[in-house]
Design a protein around this motif. Structure first.
Motif, PDB file in Angstrom:
ATOM      1  N   LEU A 128       1.012   3.733  -0.083  1.00 54.03           N
ATOM      2  CA  LEU A 128       1.339   3.000   0.859  1.00 54.03           C
ATOM      3  C   LEU A 128       0.383   1.828   1.092  1.00 54.03           C
ATOM      4  O   LEU A 128       0.530   0.789   1.511  1.00 54.03           O
ATOM      5  CB  LEU A 128       1.936   3.661   2.223  1.00 54.03           C
ATOM      6  CG  LEU A 128       2.309   2.937   3.204  1.00 54.03           C
ATOM      7  CD1 LEU A 128       3.507   2.074   2.873  1.00 54.03           C
ATOM      8  CD2 LEU A 128       2.704   3.741   4.384  1.00 54.03           C
ATOM      9  N   LEU A 129      -0.979   2.235   1.263  1.00 51.93           N
ATOM     10  CA  LEU A 129      -1.987   1.394   1.731  1.00 51.93           C
ATOM     11  C   LEU A 129      -2.211   0.533   0.648  1.00 51.93           C
ATOM     12  O   LEU A 129      -2.796  -0.622   0.841  1.00 51.93           O
ATOM     13  CB  LEU A 129      -3.407   2.310   1.770  1.00 51.93           C
ATOM     14  CG  LEU A 129      -3.383   3.089   3.103  1.00 51.93           C
ATOM     15  CD1 LEU A 129      -4.756   3.892   3.192  1.00 51.93           C
ATOM     16  CD2 LEU A 129      -3.111   2.367   4.247  1.00 51.93           C
ATOM     17  N   ALA A 130      -1.709   0.714  -0.649  1.00 43.98           N
ATOM     18  CA  ALA A 130      -2.019  -0.303  -1.939  1.00 43.98           C
ATOM     19  C   ALA A 130      -0.878  -1.495  -1.543  1.00 43.98           C
ATOM     20  O   ALA A 130      -1.208  -2.382  -2.092  1.00 43.98           O
ATOM     21  CB  ALA A 130      -1.900   0.528  -3.298  1.00 43.98           C
ATOM     22  N   LEU A 131       0.107  -1.131  -0.686  1.00 45.66           N
ATOM     23  CA  LEU A 131       1.026  -1.857  -0.481  1.00 45.66           C
ATOM     24  C   LEU A 131       0.963  -2.948   0.513  1.00 45.66           C
ATOM     25  O   LEU A 131       1.164  -4.228   0.508  1.00 45.66           O
ATOM     26  CB  LEU A 131       2.427  -1.448  -0.718  1.00 45.66           C
ATOM     27  CG  LEU A 131       2.860  -0.576  -1.890  1.00 45.66           C
ATOM     28  CD1 LEU A 131       4.053  -0.176  -1.407  1.00 45.66           C
ATOM     29  CD2 LEU A 131       3.034  -1.341  -3.102  1.00 45.66           C
ATOM     30  N   LEU A 132       0.510  -2.223   1.747  1.00 46.06           N
ATOM     31  CA  LEU A 132       0.472  -3.147   2.875  1.00 46.06           C
ATOM     32  C   LEU A 132      -0.482  -4.252   2.889  1.00 46.06           C
ATOM     33  O   LEU A 132       0.060  -5.249   3.592  1.00 46.06           O
ATOM     34  CB  LEU A 132       0.075  -2.098   4.053  1.00 46.06           C
ATOM     35  CG  LEU A 132       1.283  -1.008   4.401  1.00 46.06           C
ATOM     36  CD1 LEU A 132       0.494  -0.037   5.423  1.00 46.06           C
ATOM     37  CD2 LEU A 132       2.485  -1.572   5.062  1.00 46.06           C
ATOM     38  N   PRO A 133      -1.547  -4.319   2.316  1.00 45.78           N
ATOM     39  CA  PRO A 133      -2.570  -5.708   2.503  1.00 45.78           C
ATOM     40  C   PRO A 133      -1.704  -6.834   2.103  1.00 45.78           C
ATOM     41  O   PRO A 133      -2.040  -7.864   2.697  1.00 45.78           O
ATOM     42  CB  PRO A 133      -3.724  -5.411   1.592  1.00 45.78           C
ATOM     43  CG  PRO A 133      -3.733  -3.808   1.583  1.00 45.78           C
ATOM     44  CD  PRO A 133      -2.359  -3.117   1.535  1.00 45.78           C
TER      45      PRO A 133
END
Length: 272
Positions: free
Chosen positions: A85-90
Motif C-alpha cells: 500500500l505504501l508503494a501506491l500512496l506516494p
C-alpha cells in the motif's frame, strides 16, 4: 491466481515474481535518476508517464492480491500488505502534495521477496538458518548487550570525572556516547581525552572493544554450527490460504500456524 501471486514453486509463480522484481527495480531506478539535476527537467514528461505506468501496474497487483485471498483485511494489515500500500500512496498523494513524491523509494522494501523469487534454495536455507540461530541465541545476546551497557555507563561516568567539561566531556550522556564510540572501535574523534589518565582509560576500552566484538559472533556461530546437524526439510513458498503463513513442507496437510487444511501443493513439475 493465488498460487501464481503468493507462491513461487510453479513456473507461472516464478515468472510473476521475477517480472514484479524487475518492475520494482526499474521504478526505483527511475526515481533515483529523476532526482539528478538536469535530467528531471529535461525528461519530465517521460518520467511522469513511466511513474504512472508503474503505479497502475502496482495498483493492479495490489488489488489482485486482495481479491484472491480469503481474508483481504488480514493481508492488507500484514507487513507486506502495508508495504504494498505504501508503494501506491506516494504517487496518488503527490497529486495534492508534490513533496511526497520522493517517498516512492519505499518500494525498495518490497525487494525482501527476492529470497523466494529466483528459487535460490541454498540462499533461502542459509537465511532461515541464520534466523533460527539468532532466535536461539537471543537471550545470550541480550545478556551480552546488558553487560556492554553497564561497562559503557561506568566508564563514561569515570571519564566525566577524570576529564570534565573542559575537555569536551560536558555531561554523563556525552561521556557515555564517547565510551560507546570508543568501545566499538569507531572513534569519531569529536571528543578525545586530554589527560594521561584519560588516555590510559581510552586505550583499555579500545582493547576491550576488540574482545567484546568477538563475543556475539561466537555465540551466533556456535548456534549455526549446532543447527547444521539438524536435518530440516527443504524450504518452500507454500502458503496457508487462511493465515498466509509461508514455508510449509510439501507433504503437510494442515497449517503449522492456524491448523487450517492446506490445498494440494503445486510445483513446476507436479501437484502433490
Amino acid at each position: 491466481m493465488y498460487t501464481v501471486i503468493f507462491e513461487a514453486d510453479t513456473r507461472a509463480g516464478r515468472l510473476f515474481d521475477q517480472w514484479l522484481i524487475a518492475i520494482i527495480l526499474l521504478s526505483v531506478a527511475m526515481v533515483v535518476v529523476d532526482s539528478v539535476q538536469g535530467l528531471g527537467d529535461n525528461y519530465k514528461r517521460a518520467f511522469t508517464a513511466m511513474e504512472w505506468l508503474f503505479t497502475v501496474a502496482f495498483t493492479v497487483e495490489y488489488v489482485a492480491r486482495l481479491v484472491c485471498v480469503r481474508h483481504p483485511m488480514r493481508y492488507a494489515l500484514s507487513f507486506f500488505g502495508i508495504i504494498d500500500l505504501l508503494a501506491l500512496l506516494p504517487t496518488y498523494v503527490a497529486l495534492l502534495v508534490p513533496e511526497v513524491h520522493a517517498l516512492i523509494d519505499v518500494r525498495v522494501l518490497r525487494l525482501l521477496r527476492v529470497f523466494r523469487v529466483f528459487k535460490l534454495t541454498a540462499y533461502v536455507a542459509e537465511y532461515q538458518a541464520l534466523g533460527r540461530a539468532l532466535a536461539a541465541s537471543r537471550r545470550k545476546i541480550l545478556v551480552f548487550l546488558s553487560a556492554v551497557l553497564m561497562i559503557v555507563l561506568v566508564m563514561g561516568t569515570v571519564m566525566y570525572v577524570v576529564e570534565g567539561p573542559g575537555n569536551g566531556f560536558s555531561s554523563i550522556p556525552t561521556s557515555v556516547y564517547w565510551a560507546i564510540t570508543t568501545m566499538t572501535t569507531v572513534g569519531f574523534g569529536d571528543i578525545t581525552p586530554k589527560t594521561d589518565l584519560g588516555r590510559l582509560i581510552a586505550s583499555m576500552m579500545m582493547l576491550l572493544g576488540w574482545g567484546t566484538l568477538a563475543v556475539p559472533t561466537g555465540i551466533v556461530t556456535a548456534e549455526i554450527s549446532a543447527a547444521r546437524f539438524a536435518h530440516a526439510p527443504p524450504p518452500t513458498t507454500r502458503t496457508c490460504h487462511e493465515c498466509l503463513t509461508e514455508g510449509h513442507a510439501p507433504e503437510a496437510q494442515f497449517c503449522m500456524h492456524c491448523g487450517a487444511r492446506l490445498p494440494a501443493y503445486q510445483t513446476g513439475t507436479a501437484t502433490l
